[in-house]
Design a protein around this motif. Structure first.
Motif, mmCIF file in Angstrom:
data_model
loop_
_atom_site.group_PDB
_atom_site.id
_atom_site.type_symbol
_atom_site.label_atom_id
_atom_site.label_comp_id
_atom_site.label_asym_id
_atom_site.label_seq_id
_atom_site.Cartn_x
_atom_site.Cartn_y
_atom_site.Cartn_z
ATOM 1 N N ASN A 50 5.035 -3.119 12.699
ATOM 2 C CA ASN A 50 4.936 -1.729 13.257
ATOM 3 C C ASN A 50 5.739 -0.645 12.155
ATOM 4 N N ARG A 51 6.600 -1.335 11.564
ATOM 5 C CA ARG A 51 7.454 -0.537 10.728
ATOM 6 C C ARG A 51 6.374 -0.218 9.350
ATOM 7 N N GLY A 52 5.596 -1.604 8.863
ATOM 8 C CA GLY A 52 4.859 -1.570 7.847
ATOM 9 C C GLY A 52 3.646 -0.370 7.868
ATOM 10 N N CYS A 53 3.175 -0.500 9.144
ATOM 11 C CA CYS A 53 1.942 0.645 9.408
ATOM 12 C C CYS A 53 2.692 1.868 9.335
ATOM 13 N N ALA A 54 3.848 2.258 10.036
ATOM 14 C CA ALA A 54 4.171 3.626 9.789
ATOM 15 C C ALA A 54 4.675 3.852 8.671
ATOM 16 N N GLU A 55 5.268 2.973 7.529
ATOM 17 C CA GLU A 55 5.331 3.222 6.069
ATOM 18 C C GLU A 55 3.986 3.759 5.441
ATOM 19 N N ALA A 56 3.199 3.047 5.615
ATOM 20 C CA ALA A 56 1.852 3.100 4.965
ATOM 21 C C ALA A 56 1.035 4.586 5.317
ATOM 22 N N PHE A 57 1.224 4.698 6.422
ATOM 23 C CA PHE A 57 0.719 6.012 7.083
ATOM 24 C C PHE A 57 1.305 7.170 6.516
ATOM 25 N N ALA A 58 2.712 6.947 6.634
ATOM 26 C CA ALA A 58 3.485 8.174 6.375
ATOM 27 C C ALA A 58 3.276 8.439 4.574
ATOM 28 N N LEU A 64 0.791 -1.177 -0.116
ATOM 29 C CA LEU A 64 0.169 0.057 0.007
ATOM 30 C C LEU A 64 0.874 1.225 0.018
ATOM 31 N N ALA A 65 1.947 1.239 0.866
ATOM 32 C CA ALA A 65 2.906 2.344 0.958
ATOM 33 C C ALA A 65 3.376 2.596 -0.424
#
Length: 249
Positions: A80-88, A33-34
């Motif tokens: 955790n890193r994946g979510c942070a990447e997608a949100f960013a 997604l990111a």
């Protein structure tokens, strides 16, 4: 299934998530997604991105079963890193992002919608953070962009949800429409944005992000540190296994 990108109109990219049954994404899905959102934003022909989903709801957060299959903490760190990447990726997208939200928008869905520039919601949409019932913490940063502070706290502590009409009353949802009209309404708003000068719309996005009072990336990563602490202490597994229905203290 997965993440796909199409061009439904001039200057508009449509990024669609399709991960049955409830669009709860595994680690790989968050990175896909990111990558899709970033690629759409880099395309100089695109002036607005619409983020949408197929199926029952917009997003149900992370794939908890993936976490439960990992006896260590590798999957937790990765997601955790994946979510942070997608949100960013949504927040930093070079052009405005319109979230088309139908059905459930929970957990990670709040991170995506909360970082979008505008939200069009179906009348069946519900928004919330059931994190405390899942042995996790996080995305209060993004829920605080959708509702006032005290309501954010009450929703967070109780794991309750707010409706699309309630968020519309708070000014965080642009329009509420029947589910069958959701994508059309989101594309209509995106088309209006995409009619602006491409260079100016990119400058506008950078300028507005630059005056944001909260550093959403740093704030969210701060929250994630407490998620990891909950896992190291063992409380996360205990709560996650019962979805918050039992508590020992």
């Amino acid at each position: 299934m997965g993440v796909s990108t199409s061009r439904p109109g001039k200057g508009v990219a449509l990024v669609t998530v399709d991960h049955p049954p409830v669009n709860a994404l595994p680690v790989r899905g968050w990175y896909e997604l990111a990558d899709a959102v970033r690629a759409a934003g880099r395309d100089q022909e695109i002036r607005c991105v619409v983020l949408a989903a197929e199926g029952r709801g917009f997003n149900a957060g992370v794939d908890i079963k993936e976490l439960q299959r990992d006896p260590g903490h590798g999957s937790l760190v990765a997601v955790n890193r994946g979510c942070a990447e997608a949100f960013a990726a949504v927040y930093d997208c070079e052009v405005p992002v319109v979230a088309a939200v139908g059905g459930h928008c929970l957990g990670g869905g709040i991170g995506l919608a909360g970082n979008a520039d505008a939200i069009v919601a179906a009348d069946d949409a519900v928004f919330g953070l059931p994190e405390l019932d899942r042995g996790a913490l996080g995305a209060a940063t993004h829920l605080a962009r959708l509702v006032p502070q005290h309501l954010m706290r009450a929703l967070y502590y109780t794991s309750r949800t707010a409706t699309a009409h309630e968020l519309h009353a708070h000014g965080s949802v642009w329009r509420v429409v029947p589910r069958t009209e959701l994508l059309e309404a989101a594309l209509e708003l995106a088309g209006e944005i995409a009619a602006k000068d491409g260079t100016l719309i990119r400058l506008a996005k950078a300028a507005i992000n630059g005056i944001d009072p909260v550093d959403v990336r740093r704030s969210y990563r701060f929250e994630q540190g407490f998620t990891f602490e909950a896992n190291l202490s063992g409380v996360a597994d205990r709560v996650r296994d019962t979805f918050g229905t039992e508590s020992s203290r």
